[in-house]
Design a protein around this motif. Structure first.
Motif, PDB file in Angstrom:
ATOM      1  N   LEU A  50       0.813  -1.212   0.000  1.00  0.00           N
ATOM      2  CA  LEU A  50       0.000   0.000   0.000  1.00  0.00           C
ATOM      3  C   LEU A  50       0.847   1.263   0.000  1.00  0.00           C
ATOM      4  CD1 LEU A  50      -2.935  -0.990   2.333  1.00  0.00           C
ATOM      5  CD2 LEU A  50      -2.938  -0.653  -0.135  1.00  0.00           C
ATOM      6  N   TRP A  51       1.943   1.253   0.813  1.00  0.00           N
ATOM      7  CA  TRP A  51       2.768   2.451   0.818  1.00  0.00           C
ATOM      8  C   TRP A  51       3.502   2.641  -0.497  1.00  0.00           C
ATOM      9  CZ3 TRP A  51       2.026   6.475   3.487  1.00  0.00           C
ATOM     10  CH2 TRP A  51       1.397   6.367   4.727  1.00  0.00           C
ATOM     11  N   THR A  52       3.896   1.517  -1.088  1.00  0.00           N
ATOM     12  CA  THR A  52       4.510   1.614  -2.413  1.00  0.00           C
ATOM     13  C   THR A  52       3.500   2.196  -3.398  1.00  0.00           C
ATOM     14  OG1 THR A  52       5.675  -0.427  -1.861  1.00  0.00           O
ATOM     15  CG2 THR A  52       5.770   0.302  -4.154  1.00  0.00           C
ATOM     16  N   LEU A  53       2.285   1.714  -3.304  1.00  0.00           N
ATOM     17  CA  LEU A  53       1.242   2.245  -4.181  1.00  0.00           C
ATOM     18  C   LEU A  53       1.074   3.736  -3.970  1.00  0.00           C
ATOM     19  CD1 LEU A  53      -0.979   1.541  -6.228  1.00  0.00           C
ATOM     20  CD2 LEU A  53      -2.522   1.163  -4.319  1.00  0.00           C
ATOM     21  N   ALA A  54       1.106   4.143  -2.704  1.00  0.00           N
ATOM     22  CA  ALA A  54       0.964   5.569  -2.408  1.00  0.00           C
ATOM     23  C   ALA A  54       2.081   6.362  -3.072  1.00  0.00           C
ATOM     24  CB  ALA A  54       0.976   5.786  -0.905  1.00  0.00           C
ATOM     25  N   ALA A  55       3.302   5.833  -2.997  1.00  0.00           N
ATOM     26  CA  ALA A  55       4.426   6.542  -3.623  1.00  0.00           C
ATOM     27  C   ALA A  55       4.238   6.604  -5.137  1.00  0.00           C
ATOM     28  CB  ALA A  55       5.731   5.842  -3.274  1.00  0.00           C
ATOM     29  N   LEU A  56       3.756   5.500  -5.720  1.00  0.00           N
ATOM     30  CA  LEU A  56       3.570   5.485  -7.179  1.00  0.00           C
ATOM     31  C   LEU A  56       2.495   6.476  -7.591  1.00  0.00           C
ATOM     32  CD1 LEU A  56       3.682   1.655  -7.996  1.00  0.00           C
ATOM     33  CD2 LEU A  56       5.418   3.363  -8.512  1.00  0.00           C
ATOM     34  N   ILE A  57       1.399   6.448  -6.868  1.00  0.00           N
ATOM     35  CA  ILE A  57       0.282   7.306  -7.235  1.00  0.00           C
ATOM     36  C   ILE A  57       0.607   8.777  -7.055  1.00  0.00           C
ATOM     37  CG2 ILE A  57      -2.065   7.934  -6.572  1.00  0.00           C
ATOM     38  CD1 ILE A  57      -2.702   5.105  -6.167  1.00  0.00           C
ATOM     39  N   SER A  58       1.511   9.089  -6.098  1.00  0.00           N
ATOM     40  CA  SER A  58       1.837  10.495  -5.882  1.00  0.00           C
ATOM     41  C   SER A  58       2.370  11.133  -7.161  1.00  0.00           C
ATOM     42  CB  SER A  58       2.862  10.620  -4.756  1.00  0.00           C
ATOM     43  OG  SER A  58       4.087  10.055  -5.184  1.00  0.00           O
ATOM     44  N   HIS A  59       2.911  10.310  -8.021  1.00  0.00           N
ATOM     45  CA  HIS A  59       3.413  10.828  -9.301  1.00  0.00           C
ATOM     46  C   HIS A  59       2.313  11.521 -10.095  1.00  0.00           C
ATOM     47  CE1 HIS A  59       5.551  10.889 -13.142  1.00  0.00           C
ATOM     48  NE2 HIS A  59       4.479  10.370 -13.679  1.00  0.00           N
ATOM     49  N   TRP A  60       1.122  10.942 -10.083  1.00  0.00           N
ATOM     50  CA  TRP A  60       0.031  11.525 -10.851  1.00  0.00           C
ATOM     51  C   TRP A  60      -0.397  12.852 -10.280  1.00  0.00           C
ATOM     52  CZ3 TRP A  60       0.514   8.915 -14.914  1.00  0.00           C
ATOM     53  CH2 TRP A  60       0.619   7.522 -14.915  1.00  0.00           C
ATOM     54  N   ARG A  61      -0.217  12.999  -9.015  1.00  0.00           N
ATOM     55  CA  ARG A  61      -0.584  14.257  -8.388  1.00  0.00           C
ATOM     56  C   ARG A  61       0.217  15.402  -8.979  1.00  0.00           C
ATOM     57  NH1 ARG A  61       0.242  14.414  -1.986  1.00  0.00           N
ATOM     58  NH2 ARG A  61       2.322  13.969  -2.746  1.00  0.00           N
ATOM     59  N   ARG A  62       1.462  15.079  -9.294  1.00  0.00           N
ATOM     60  CA  ARG A  62       2.327  16.107  -9.850  1.00  0.00           C
ATOM     61  C   ARG A  62       2.156  16.239 -11.354  1.00  0.00           C
ATOM     62  NH1 ARG A  62       4.811  19.695  -7.469  1.00  0.00           N
ATOM     63  NH2 ARG A  62       6.914  19.343  -8.215  1.00  0.00           N
ATOM     64  N   ARG A  63       1.701  15.201 -11.967  1.00  0.00           N
ATOM     65  CA  ARG A  63       1.560  15.243 -13.430  1.00  0.00           C
ATOM     66  C   ARG A  63       0.159  14.811 -13.842  1.00  0.00           C
ATOM     67  NH1 ARG A  63       6.068  16.894 -14.404  1.00  0.00           N
ATOM     68  NH2 ARG A  63       8.037  15.936 -13.813  1.00  0.00           N
ATOM     69  N   PRO A  64      -0.808  15.643 -13.531  1.00  0.00           N
ATOM     70  CA  PRO A  64      -2.187  15.251 -13.870  1.00  0.00           C
ATOM     71  C   PRO A  64      -2.396  15.103 -15.368  1.00  0.00           C
ATOM     72  CG  PRO A  64      -2.103  17.523 -13.103  1.00  0.00           C
ATOM     73  CD  PRO A  64      -0.746  16.963 -12.875  1.00  0.00           C
ATOM     74  N   GLY A  65      -1.665  15.879 -16.161  1.00  0.00           N
ATOM     75  CA  GLY A  65      -1.809  15.768 -17.610  1.00  0.00           C
ATOM     76  C   GLY A  65      -1.459  14.388 -18.099  1.00  0.00           C
ATOM     77  N   ASN A  66      -0.387  13.847 -17.563  1.00  0.00           N
ATOM     78  CA  ASN A  66       0.045  12.502 -17.930  1.00  0.00           C
ATOM     79  C   ASN A  66      -1.029  11.470 -17.609  1.00  0.00           C
ATOM     80  OD1 ASN A  66       1.536  10.298 -18.620  1.00  0.00           O
ATOM     81  ND2 ASN A  66       3.343  10.892 -17.482  1.00  0.00           N
ATOM     82  N   LEU A  67      -1.610  11.641 -16.409  1.00  0.00           N
ATOM     83  CA  LEU A  67      -2.664  10.711 -16.006  1.00  0.00           C
ATOM     84  C   LEU A  67      -3.867  10.836 -16.912  1.00  0.00           C
ATOM     85  CD1 LEU A  67      -3.723   8.677 -13.969  1.00  0.00           C
ATOM     86  CD2 LEU A  67      -4.591  10.581 -12.628  1.00  0.00           C
ATOM     87  N   ALA A  68      -4.191  12.095 -17.229  1.00  0.00           N
ATOM     88  CA  ALA A  68      -5.350  12.316 -18.090  1.00  0.00           C
ATOM     89  C   ALA A  68      -5.155  11.621 -19.427  1.00  0.00           C
ATOM     90  CB  ALA A  68      -5.573  13.809 -18.297  1.00  0.00           C
ATOM     91  N   THR A  69      -3.945  11.720 -19.960  1.00  0.00           N
ATOM     92  CA  THR A  69      -3.661  11.067 -21.238  1.00  0.00           C
ATOM     93  C   THR A  69      -3.866   9.569 -21.142  1.00  0.00           C
ATOM     94  OG1 THR A  69      -1.915  12.700 -21.526  1.00  0.00           O
ATOM     95  CG2 THR A  69      -1.948  10.847 -23.061  1.00  0.00           C
ATOM     96  N   LEU A  70      -3.337   9.004 -20.068  1.00  0.00           N
ATOM     97  CA  LEU A  70      -3.428   7.567 -19.878  1.00  0.00           C
ATOM     98  C   LEU A  70      -4.898   7.128 -19.807  1.00  0.00           C
ATOM     99  CD1 LEU A  70      -1.650   5.132 -19.443  1.00  0.00           C
ATOM    100  CD2 LEU A  70      -1.580   5.668 -17.021  1.00  0.00           C
ATOM    101  N   VAL A  71      -5.631   7.836 -18.967  1.00  0.00           N
ATOM    102  CA  VAL A  71      -7.039   7.479 -18.797  1.00  0.00           C
ATOM    103  C   VAL A  71      -7.802   7.685 -20.103  1.00  0.00           C
ATOM    104  CG1 VAL A  71      -9.176   8.123 -17.649  1.00  0.00           C
ATOM    105  CG2 VAL A  71      -7.093   7.938 -16.321  1.00  0.00           C
TER     106      VAL A  71
END
Lengths: 237, 822, 367
Positions: free
Chosen positions: B5-26
């Protein structure tokens, strides 16, 4: 090497079951020209709570030795025993566990997680290991002078500040052994000294052993003992 | 668990900083899923409607008895079977016209209806009898059908022959486009007294096939419920085409996902290494990444499935029209989808996401606890990457060749196209890298050399987007050429076939005689050509038999693919037939062979003297001499005719006929109108294809934009050293734009031969396997120009924002590159 | 349009005599049951039975399309070569949905319904069939006599066209049972009521009704895979009318009994919601002479009921004909002789003991 670390003293320490014992460690790297040996049989010990500086020229294998002790890499042969557990014989998962809970590393390149805030970075390893202690973290934060920076991101910090976060993260988990690989390599002298002072203070407060690789004789002198790595072997200085 | 779970939290924090990237993926995953599931929805909708149509009477799953040689049979057979104790229920089906609309009439016998049938279900026998036998009875139609006819319950519409239907009532389970009436009423409406289409077997347990022959002789044959739907079979290829397109769009969408995820992975690599160093074991890392993908699937997949619903709803009217025009199939216009469709859409999204993230996951698995970022090491990685691409491309090419050599039919045709596209896409980066390498060798000025060298590094980041662009462009050219070629061929063929000026259909054969007699007295009418039809089956395939009289209209104009001289004489003088192209292909018939044809009476043997093209007809067709049609097929329609008239007098003659014969004419139409109608059907069919084509192109444009956007940070790191050495930001930005446009131009250039190859595959393999007719191969250079412009335009707009940002980046940002370690 | 009495639902539609039950249920002209208050219920357009009409044979064996409902009804009490007792029923109903229903082809508005059953001590098997008129799937011809629906037959075995119903063959089959019997008349056709004019109620509704109660039956019967040779006695009823009966009629009970000595007894009791039951009986001598029994002389008393298909059906009866010294108790061969057809009722073979002994058939509707 400090005055204490004569071969006789080292031998004596070995017999009284120290926290960390390294035996006949050998490591070489493959290159297009063939294998180049870096460590040719390194032996040393480290007692709990003690500090040891590892010196040598660039490329002498200090980092390699540190990585091996930190369960980050595999040795070709030899033993590394930490608290009676032979790291060299552990599985990948077990070694990861050791890295989480018993050993912390501070790198030259800070290695913070860029997408987490300073506060989150500080607590990360502790949380990973299930050892998060808010009181201890608050104390660390205060002593490292990071209280006002807790909500910022690493890229907004200066080098010195980032290194302090790295140290904070490493100590928040209360490791048995703290490894530092040229921790002040990217900092100017004044900042480096300040960071070093803080680190030693906190190491003493935590009570963990401290193994640091550095090419600065000046820094090395501040630790209890020194050994020098030359041609892949430890030599008394 | 905690570690994961903590690893997941660290991974997901990336999207917080790069919402555009996440938007593209989604967005990428959502679009891919939407296009795929949209197409699946259309196919499912159609299939449900076919099933409903087939099950309307029998309630599903019942075997039926039909005329052995196709067409209708005497109801005497029904009585004989019942008198012998065989429990069957009679059905009569046919088509009528109400106003301008075709409506299917299903005549049933209410007392013997299977209980499962939608009309009998949930009603007592008394209700059923009440419905059908009180007063004029009832006609049951689905609410959709009533809407289409613009009628309300209780209305009694009139057929083109002037007959009144019973009052209409709404029945939700009635198949779309059909009205269910009593069998006697059906016989009257369809002018088929004493005839039936089929007998439904009511009790499978007691039915004994052996009893058929002594009672009914060879007149009937048994049909299993699945075999029964000619409709499902005929429309198979249409649906396969839709599926192929959906799959293509899905693949292109997956490219976006792969690109976005791959780039995110690259950016998170330092984090991943740190995590490993901090003591996260490989299983925890993988688990966290898998959870991340799972969440992504649910969100993006869910949105995609909703989008697919919208797309299907939007395309449904066109698809329905195409199916109706081409096959006479009626499908429901309200999208009714069950849970299975939703789930399969999500599953597809999950599979796609997993596939796209697979490389990232395997890399993470093999990530050692400690690895240094070695910037110069990219060259090694680059070479390995190119090598891998080339190998895969070679494999794909070999597989394509294999499919061509050993494969049969439609599936292999699509396989060849798919594999060839894949091979080309994989080779593209290698080719571009090669061109860049050449450029680097021959460039003199330092900035120019940097332009080429850095371009090679950029390729791996952009490669997926460029591959997507290539595929979309090639498909555009490939399918576009095929459609255009078809359009031109169709036009010419239509001209050759529609020589007569007027076409009419009389209400009954008797009326036809009257009109014929009158027409002979008219000086305006140069010739009266009866075009009667009958039905039969050959090799299990439904075939129309059409009669022809000897006339210059045919001998001079009727298009033939293959015919020796003297074909027309042979056709009229001997026992001879012309077969349609698809019939010849399907049954492997050749000129000179003899065909045994089931007729009303005994079989007739005829020699094949020619093959003619019959575009757009899913059934087979035979053309025989008119007199022979009359002789051998006594249930021939007897009502269709075409007239040769002076073109200037056409309108006048039509008016004359209408006024004089009124209700005796079922419909009458002139040549121009027929052409318009046919062309309209053609356009509608390909409207769907064109829409999907355009969507795919848009998707690949988005892919390019997304890749460029996410690359922009990495680009900054590369630009920084050059800028520090003295190049202006604007110049560097301009070079960036130039490079992207050059890549796109390269893709476009490659797309042209690839597209032509695709056209050839479609025309020579896919179309032939799917429809049975072969189109000539055409090239349209104008189209290449258009597509190239589209490619450059797409690249320009995709690169615009990232390039402008690059031009405006502050020096501080650039300098930061140096202070931060990579 | 259905006439519903307060207690019966659509399923138990036998709220009216079997003569008119389906008639009303199927009536497309929407004729409501006319009140029992003597409105002289007429069905518009149909012919009405009149007293004094002479029935003529073989013509009247055939169908009477001017009348709304009609049936050909055969029941047989049989004994198998295995020693066991059996009962068999064969019925063909005709319903005209409107006047002038007889038309060519599918336009014919007669509906034909067939019921067949085979009863043993342990089993009661039944089947039903429906067919349209006009196309040859079902129908009745008088000369030669033939009644059929699908492959169920009741037809003359004689070659002569005018043979009437002296010698008949009756056959029916279904998944679980089949029978084929030869019937031979050992007595004359019997006209019920007054020369065939049979009253049904105080208000005057009536039908034409005759019987042939003197058949000797012989043939084969298969039930659930077992085939047995059987022989015994059979009784045929013929009735046709157009008039619906009163709305508050609940149902009726009908007996046909074969007494020793060759006499026959036909009794029925029409049960209403409010009015007293209407009893009617006919004593038939062995030579075919009939005498109508006065209703005061008839006692029909249910003795025991059984629960069948969610209803309480009286299966044992006390039958007394005072002026004939008849005092008997009837019991069914199989109490579960329930006809679970679209219009459901109880019908099965019975035996009786008491002052007389013998066998017969019992039909009960409206429970």
């Amino acid at each position: 090497m400090s005055i204490d670390a004569t071969p006789e003293n080292l031998a004596a320490e070995r017999t009284s079951a120290p926290m960390l014992r390294v035996d006949g460690l050998k490591k070489s790297y493959p290159t297009p020209q063939g294998r180049i040996p870096v460590l040719r049989g390194v032996d040393f010990t480290l007692a709990a709570g003690a500090s040891l500086a590892l010196t040598g020229e660039s490329g002498s294998g200090k980092s390699t030795l540190l990585h091996l002790v930190g369960a980050l890499d595999d040795a070709d042969s030899g033993d590394i025993v930490l608290d009676g557990v032979a790291l060299t014989r552990l599985s990948e998962n077990a070694r990861a566990a050791i890295r989480r809970e018993r050993i912390s590393v501070v790198f030259q390149q800070f290695n913070l997680i860029p997408s987490l805030t300073v506060g989150e970075n500080l607590s990360f390893q502790a949380r990973l290991a299930g050892r998060y202690d808010p009181a201890w973290q608050e104390e660390l934060t205060a002593r490292l002078g990071l209280a006002t920076l807790a909500a910022r991101y690493p890229e907004e910090l200066s080098g010195g500040q980032q290194q302090r976060v790295a140290i904070g993260r490493a100590l928040a988990v209360r490791p048995r052994l703290l490894l530092a690989d040229e921790p002040t390599g990217n900092l100017d002298e004044a900042t480096g000294d300040a960071v070093m002072a803080l680190a030693l203070d906190l190491v003493a407060a935590t009570g963990c052993a401290f193994l640091m690789a550095t090419h600065s004789e000046r820094l090395a002198a501040r630790l209890q003992r020194r050994v020098r790595l030359e041609s892949g072997l430890l030599a008394a200085q | 668990m905690r570690e994961t779970l903590w690893t997941l939290a660290a991974l997901i924090s990336h999207w917080r900083r790069r919402p555009g990237n996440l938007a593209t993926l989604v967005l990428g995953l959502a679009i891919a899923t939407a296009l795929w599931s949209g197409v699946q929805a259309l196919n499912a909708q159609a299939r449900n409607s076919y099933d409903a149509a087939a099950n309307a009477i029998s309630g599903g799953g019942a075997r039926t008895l039909v005329a052995a040689r196709g067409g209708l049979f005497d109801q005497e057979l029904f009585v004989r079977l019942r008198r012998a104790g065989v429990e069957v229920s009679p059905v009569l089906e046919g088509a009528i016209r109400i106003g301008e609309k075709n409506i299917r009439i299903i005549g049933v016998e209410p007392l013997s209806l299977p209980r499962r049938s939608p009309i009998a279900d949930r009603r007592t026998r008394t209700d059923v009898i009440e419905d059908f036998f009180s007063g004029p009875g009832r006609g049951f139609a689905a609410p959709q059908t009533l809407r289409r006819l613009d009628l309300s319950e209780g209305a009694q519409p009139q057929t083109e022959r002037g007959q009144l239907l019973p009052p209409l009532a709404a029945l939700a389970e009635a198949p779309p486009g059909a009205i269910i009436v009593d069998i006697g009423v059906a016989q009257r409406l369809l002018d088929r007294p004493g005839k039936l289409s089929r007998l439904v077997i009511l009790d499978e347990e007691t039915f004994d096939e052996a009893r058929l022959k002594p009672i009914a002789g060879d007149a009937l044959r048994l049909v299993a419920p699945d075999d029964d739907s000619d409709l499902a079979r005929l429309t198979d290829s249409f649906h396969l085409n839709l599926t192929a397109f959906g799959f293509l769009a899905f693949l292109v969408g997956l490219f976006i996902v792969h690109a976005a995820y791959g780039l995110a992975f690259e950016q998170r690599l330092p984090t991943l290494r740190t995590l490993r160093a901090l003591g996260v074991g490989p299983p925890h890392l993988i688990a966290a990444m898998a959870l991340e993908i799972g969440a992504l699937t649910l969100i993006a997949g869910g949105a995609g499935v909703l989008g697919g619903h919208a797309i299907a709803q939007a395309l449904l009217p066109d698809v329905a029209k195409s199916l109706e025009s081409l096959y006479g199939a009626q499908i429901s216009d309200r999208l009714a989808l069950d849970a299975r469709w939703w789930l399969s859409g999500l599953a597809m999204a999950g599979a796609g996401a997993a596939l796209a993230a697979a490389s990232g996951l395997t890399k993470a698995l093999r990530l050692p606890a400690l690895s240094f970022a070695r910037p110069m090491a990219w060259r090694g990685a680059h070479h390995r990457y190119l090598g891998r691409q080339a190998t895969l491309a070679a494999l794909a090419l070999v597989a394509a060749a294999g499919a061509y050599g050993f494969g049969q039919g439609l599936a292999s045709g699509f396989a060849i196209i798919g594999l060839a596209l894949l091979a080309a896409a994989l080779i593209l980066p290698v080719g571009l890298a090669g061109v860049l390498a050449l450029g680097e060798r021959f460039a003199r000025r330092p900035l120019a050399r940097w332009f080429f060298a850095d371009g090679r590094q950029e390729i791996s980041g952009l490669s997926l987007a460029l591959m997507a662009l290539l595929i979309a462009l090639a498909t555009n050219i490939g399918v576009g050429s095929m459609v255009e070629g078809f359009r031109q061929t169709f036009d010419r063929w239509l001209d050759a076939r529609l020589v007569a000026e007027i076409y009419f259909e009389a209400a009954t054969p008797a009326d036809a005689r009257d009109i014929e007699a009158w027409a002979r007295t008219q000086p305006d009418i140069a010739a009266i050509l009866p075009v009667w039809r009958a039905k039969t089956r050959i090799g299990g395939w439904p075939v129309d038999v059409v009669g022809m009289t000897p006339h210059e209209t045919y001998t001079a104009h009727f298009p033939l693919i293959d015919a020796p001289t003297g074909v027309w004489t042979a056709l009229h003088a001997q026992d001879a037939v012309l077969v349609s192209e698809q019939l010849a292909r399907r049954l492997s018939l050749a000129i000179g062979e003899t065909l045994d044809i089931s007729t009303s009476g005994r079989d007739w043997s005829a020699r094949i003297v020619g093959v003619f093209p019959d575009y757009g007809n899913p059934k087979g067709q035979l053309r025989i001499d008119h007199e022979k049609l009359k002789r051998y097929f006594d249930d021939a329609s007897g009502v269709q005719y075409s007239l040769r008239v002076d073109p200037a007098a056409t309108k006048r003659v039509i008016e004359n006929i209408r006024q004089r014969f009124g209700g005796k004419i079922a419909r009458i139409i002139d040549q121009a109108e027929v052409k318009t109608l046919s062309t309209d059907i053609f356009e509608r069919t390909f409207a769907v294809t064109t829409a999907l084509n355009t969507l795919t192109l848009i998707v690949s444009g988005v892919a390019l934009f997304a890749s460029l956007l996410t690359l922009s940070d990495m680009r900054r790191a590369r630009i920084a050293p050059v800028w520090a050495l003295g190049a202006t930001r604007r110049k560097l930005a301009a070079l960036e734009m130039a490079r992207v446009m050059a890549f796109a131009a390269g893709a476009a250039a490659f797309a042209i031969p690839l597209g032509l190859f695709m056209t050839w595959c479609l025309v020579a393999i896919v179309n032939v396997a799917a429809f049975g007719w072969r189109l000539p191969f055409h090239m349209f250079p104008a189209q290449w120009l258009v597509v190239s412009c589209i490619a450059l335009g797409a690249a320009f707009f995709a690169a615009l924002i990232p390039v402008v940002r690059l031009a405006r980046v502050s020096p501080t940002e650039l300098l930061r590159v140096f202070s931060n370690e990579r | 349009m259905n006439a519903r009495s307060p207690n019966s639902s659509q399923e138990r539609s036998s709220a009216i005599s079997r003569r008119s039950a389906l008639l009303l249920a199927l009536s497309s002209s929407g004729a409501l049951a006319q009140g029992f208050g003597g409105l002289g219920a007429t069905a518009p357009g149909f012919a009405i039975p009149r007293a004094g009409t002479q029935l003529a044979f073989p013509r009247d064996h055939g169908a009477h399309p001017d009348f709304r409902t009609e049936w050909w009804y055969v029941t047989a009490n049989l004994k198998g070569d295995d020693g066991a007792a059996y009962g068999v029923q064969w019925t063909l109903f005709r319903f005209a949905l409107q006047p002038n229903a007889a038309r060519a082809g599918w336009d014919d508005r007669n509906i034909w319904m067939g019921h067949a059953a085979a009863t043993s001590v342990n089993e009661h098997l039944f089947a039903q069939k429906f067919a349209r008129g006009g196309i040859g799937q079902a129908g009745v011809e008088a000369t030669p006599f033939r009644a059929f629906i699908d492959d169920w037959l009741l037809e003359t075995r004689d070659d002569s066209v005018d043979a009437g119903i002296e010698r008949l063959r009756v056959a029916a089959s279904d998944k679980s049972f089949a029978y084929a019997l030869d019937l031979t008349a050992t007595g004359p056709v019997v006209l019920q009521g007054e020369g065939g004019y049979s009253r049904k109620s105080e208000a005057g509704q009536a039908s034409y009704y005759y019987s042939q109660p003197f058949f000797r039956a012989e043939g084969s019967l298969s039930m659930s895979g077992r085939k047995i040779q059987v022989s015994g006695r059979a009784w045929m009823d013929r009735e046709w009318s157009s008039q619906p009966l009163s709305a508050d009629l609940k149902g009726w009970d009908w007996f046909s009994l074969h007494l020793e000595g060759g006499a026959r007894l036909m009794l029925y009791r029409m049960r209403s919601v409010e009015a007293a039951p209407f009893l009617f009986g006919n004593w038939i001598d062995a030579d075919g002479a009939t005498s109508i029994l006065a209703r005061e002389d008839i006692v029909l008393e249910p003795l025991e009921t059984t629960r069948i298909a969610d209803r309480d059906v009286p299966i044992r009866w006390r039958v007394k004909i005072k002026n004939r010294d008849v005092d008997i108790e009837t019991r069914p061969l199989n109490p579960r002789s329930w006809m679970g057809t679209d219009f459901a009722y109880w019908e099965g073979p019975i035996r009786f003991t008491g002052s007389h002994s013998g066998e017969g058939y019992l039909e009960m509707t409206g429970y």
